[in-house]
Design a protein around this motif. Structure first.
Motif, PDB file in Angstrom:
ATOM      1  N   ARG A  39       0.823  -1.210   0.000  1.00  0.00           N
ATOM      2  CA  ARG A  39       0.000   0.000   0.000  1.00  0.00           C
ATOM      3  C   ARG A  39       0.857   1.261   0.000  1.00  0.00           C
ATOM      4  N   THR A  40       1.868   1.301   0.868  1.00  0.00           N
ATOM      5  CA  THR A  40       2.705   2.501   0.914  1.00  0.00           C
ATOM      6  C   THR A  40       3.596   2.596  -0.325  1.00  0.00           C
ATOM      7  N   GLN A  43       1.521   4.260  -2.913  1.00  0.00           N
ATOM      8  CA  GLN A  43       1.448   5.700  -2.671  1.00  0.00           C
ATOM      9  C   GLN A  43       2.721   6.409  -3.144  1.00  0.00           C
ATOM     10  N   GLU A  44       3.859   5.828  -2.848  1.00  0.00           N
ATOM     11  CA  GLU A  44       5.132   6.438  -3.264  1.00  0.00           C
ATOM     12  C   GLU A  44       5.276   6.424  -4.789  1.00  0.00           C
ATOM     13  N   LEU A  53      -3.548   6.904  -8.496  1.00  0.00           N
ATOM     14  CA  LEU A  53      -3.379   5.766  -7.594  1.00  0.00           C
ATOM     15  C   LEU A  53      -3.831   4.466  -8.254  1.00  0.00           C
TER      16      LEU A  53
END
Length: 128
Positions: A39-40, A43-44, A53
């Motif tokens: 998930r992160t 985002q990055e 996204l």
């Protein structure tokens, strides 16, 4: 490096932005050192690559986004904290690597160049 064809993930030069600018290669930076899970990482990727996204929700979607006809002829992705990311999240790193290299190969077939640059901390004396 930028005068040669793009080939896999390569170590970034000491001053990658200056070097890229001299060869008219636009760089986008992805902070892998901030990713702790899928998930992160999504985002990055969204922030660093300036994509929606949804384009980072799956590896296929990311590949489609990176190989879109609207991509410039020569661009690069600066993978910040690459060594640490590979060590912390090896399976996720392998999946990302496969997707990025597939995009690089697809773009090469279109006559475009995608440079994949593994960047390390300026404080890392083993890199330079």
């Amino acid at each position: 490096m930028f005068s040669q064809p793009a080939s896999g993930i390569q170590d970034a030069p000491h001053d990658p932005r200056l070097s890229a600018a001299g060869h008219q290669v636009g760089l986008r930076a992805v902070r892998l050192n901030c990713a702790v899970d899928r998930r992160t990482l999504s985002q990055e990727l969204m922030l660093g690559l300036s994509v929606p996204l949804e384009a980072t929700g799956s590896w296929d979607a990311l590949l489609t986004e990176l190989t879109a006809a609207s991509q410039p002829d020569r661009f690069g992705i600066l993978l910040l904290g690459y060594r640490d990311f590979r060590h912390r999240l090896p399976q996720l790193s392998d999946e990302l690597d496969s997707t990025l290299v597939a995009a690089q190969q697809t773009l090469a077939a279109q006559g475009k160049s995608l440079y994949l640059l593994a960047a390390y901390s300026e404080a890392d004396p083993t890199h330079f």
